[in-house]
Design a protein around this motif. Structure first.
Motif, mmCIF file in Angstrom:
data_model
loop_
_atom_site.group_PDB
_atom_site.id
_atom_site.type_symbol
_atom_site.label_atom_id
_atom_site.label_comp_id
_atom_site.label_asym_id
_atom_site.label_seq_id
_atom_site.Cartn_x
_atom_site.Cartn_y
_atom_site.Cartn_z
ATOM 1 N N PHE A 171 0.841 -1.202 0.000
ATOM 2 C CA PHE A 171 0.000 0.000 0.000
ATOM 3 C C PHE A 171 0.871 1.245 0.000
ATOM 4 C CE2 PHE A 171 -2.030 3.575 1.975
ATOM 5 C CZ PHE A 171 -3.337 3.550 1.509
ATOM 6 N N THR A 172 0.562 2.194 -0.902
ATOM 7 C CA THR A 172 1.154 3.535 -0.865
ATOM 8 C C THR A 172 0.046 4.549 -1.148
ATOM 9 O OG1 THR A 172 1.765 3.602 -3.204
ATOM 10 C CG2 THR A 172 3.377 2.672 -1.697
ATOM 11 N N ILE A 173 0.269 5.790 -0.803
ATOM 12 C CA ILE A 173 -0.809 6.789 -0.807
ATOM 13 C C ILE A 173 -1.095 7.375 -2.179
ATOM 14 C CG2 ILE A 173 -1.497 9.073 0.049
ATOM 15 C CD1 ILE A 173 0.031 8.427 2.626
ATOM 16 N N PHE A 174 -0.076 7.857 -2.885
ATOM 17 C CA PHE A 174 -0.325 8.788 -3.985
ATOM 18 C C PHE A 174 -0.643 8.193 -5.355
ATOM 19 C CE2 PHE A 174 1.228 11.760 -0.889
ATOM 20 C CZ PHE A 174 0.451 12.878 -1.143
ATOM 21 N N PRO A 175 -0.458 6.898 -5.612
ATOM 22 C CA PRO A 175 -0.947 6.387 -6.894
ATOM 23 C C PRO A 175 -2.435 6.629 -7.110
ATOM 24 C CG PRO A 175 0.574 4.808 -5.937
ATOM 25 C CD PRO A 175 0.340 5.868 -4.894
ATOM 26 N N GLY A 176 -3.193 6.738 -6.037
ATOM 27 C CA GLY A 176 -4.622 7.001 -6.165
ATOM 28 C C GLY A 176 -4.959 8.437 -6.465
ATOM 29 N N GLN A 177 -4.010 9.347 -6.242
ATOM 30 C CA GLN A 177 -4.215 10.766 -6.560
ATOM 31 C C GLN A 177 -3.569 11.145 -7.888
ATOM 32 O OE1 GLN A 177 -3.289 13.712 -3.567
ATOM 33 N NE2 GLN A 177 -3.966 12.401 -1.896
ATOM 34 N N TYR A 195 -2.167 -1.284 -3.677
ATOM 35 C CA TYR A 195 -3.332 -0.732 -2.982
ATOM 36 C C TYR A 195 -3.069 0.736 -2.654
ATOM 37 C CZ TYR A 195 -5.063 -5.513 -2.333
ATOM 38 O OH TYR A 195 -5.531 -6.781 -2.540
ATOM 39 N N THR A 196 -4.146 1.533 -2.629
ATOM 40 C CA THR A 196 -4.004 2.965 -2.419
ATOM 41 C C THR A 196 -5.329 3.541 -1.959
ATOM 42 O OG1 THR A 196 -3.206 5.020 -3.471
ATOM 43 C CG2 THR A 196 -4.605 3.586 -4.802
ATOM 44 N N TYR A 197 -5.345 4.858 -1.703
ATOM 45 C CA TYR A 197 -6.600 5.579 -1.490
ATOM 46 C C TYR A 197 -7.020 6.191 -2.828
ATOM 47 C CZ TYR A 197 -5.145 5.864 3.498
ATOM 48 O OH TYR A 197 -4.726 5.606 4.779
ATOM 49 N N PRO A 198 -8.006 5.645 -3.534
ATOM 50 C CA PRO A 198 -8.439 6.280 -4.782
ATOM 51 C C PRO A 198 -9.143 7.609 -4.484
ATOM 52 C CG PRO A 198 -9.159 3.982 -4.643
ATOM 53 C CD PRO A 198 -8.716 4.390 -3.278
ATOM 54 N N ALA A 199 -8.643 8.655 -5.082
ATOM 55 C CA ALA A 199 -9.248 9.988 -4.943
ATOM 56 C C ALA A 199 -9.879 10.365 -6.277
ATOM 57 C CB ALA A 199 -8.176 11.000 -4.549
#
Length: 312
Positions: A171-177, A195-199
């Motif tokens: 999991f990393t944060i910015f691929p979803g942004q 896995y990421t946070y999709p924005a």
């Protein structure tokens, strides 16, 4: 940050602005928060989500386009616990944004009787993750979590690819942004199955009551600029919407009147960025970020499968 400090001060004392807006991210926003408070200027904080920015004594800040970072790991912790992962390794950058996420994530995991097998903070300037990855791999984790800024994520994923290590979940944060940034810098394989946070726009909102919805904005942005919209353009547009609504409803340009106006429509506004709702400290609590798994093709097409419920 040094340049930003000078410019924020100039905007207030030389240009005498009525509306003050922070730049992207917690690092550049961090220097604006005390300046705005000292000068009693309401700071429209676009994406600076560091939990330390929001205190009961400071009414001069409103977070517009992302939830406060302490809330981000709620969905991530929920997913890790649901999957039954008991061996979790975390590396995080020691800034307000990432450190507050680590604190929330660890707290929620421990509440479920899960103690990370590895939890290490590193400077935000870290550009080599090879040794760190080796140390994490030695703990035999099921899930590896890296919390950083885009440059950290890129360096981490490049090191992971070079190492040959494989984990059940990364999991990393910015691929979803900013998926295009990762496609350009490291190639499609670097974020495939990450896995990421999709924005937004990966997280799409079709039902809005103020401004354009996600699809309408993407079309308009493409027509105006010739480029594809990403989260940064959506965050900027959303901030504009919040400022517009504030000026529509405030009784005057008095800074506390502007803040009162924001509080008045908080919770009733749905935009292409989700539900705009702030708490008493000005922190955004309405816009939630799910967890998703990214899939890429060799041609650079990106799709996402949500593994926690997207609030859309």
């Amino acid at each position: 940050p040094t340049t930003a400090t000078t410019l924020y001060s100039q905007l207030i004392s030389v240009n005498h602005v009525n509306v003050l807006v922070a730049d992207f991210g917690s690092v550049l926003t961090s220097v604006a928060v005390p300046i705005a408070e000292e000068n009693k200027m309401l700071l429209f904080d676009q994406t600076g989500t560091g939990a330390s920015f929001f205190t009961p004594s400071n009414p001069y800040i409103v977070l517009t386009s992302l939830p406060t970072s302490g809330l981000w790991p709620d969905s991530l912790a929920q997913y890790l616990i649901k999957k039954g992962y008991s061996r979790i390794a975390i590396v995080y950058a020691t800034n307000d944004f990432d450190q507050s996420q680590d604190q929330t994530l660890v707290s929620k995991l421990k509440a479920a009787n899960i103690t990370p097998v590895y939890n290490n903070g590193v400077p935000t300037s870290t550009s080599s993750y090879s040794v760190l990855l080796n140390n994490m791999a030695n703990t035999h984790p099921q899930a590896v979590i890296e919390l950083g800024y885009p440059n950290n994520d890129i360096a981490f994923l490049q090191a992971l690819k070079a190492s040959g290590d494989h984990f059940k979940m990364v999991f990393t944060i910015f691929p979803g942004q900013l998926p295009q940034l990762f496609l350009t810098s490291s190639g499609p394989s670097s974020i495939n199955n990450v896995y990421t946070y999709p924005a937004p726009p990966l997280l799409s909102f079709s039902h809005v009551n103020y401004g354009l919805n996600t699809t309408q904005f993407e079309s308009a942005y493409k027509q105006q600029t010739g480029q594809s919209a990403n989260f940064l353009s959506i965050a900027g547009y959303n901030t504009g919407l919040i400022i517009q609504k504030t000026l529509e409803t405030a009784n005057s340009l008095n800074q506390l009147s502007l803040r009162h106006a924001v509080s008045h429509f908080s919770g009733s506004l749905t935009t292409l960025d989700g539900t705009f709702k702030i708490n008493s400290e000005g922190a955004q609590v309405g816009e939630t970020l799910p967890v998703g798994k990214i899939t890429t093709t060799s041609q650079g097409q990106v799709s996402v499968k949500f593994v926690t419920s997207p609030n859309s």
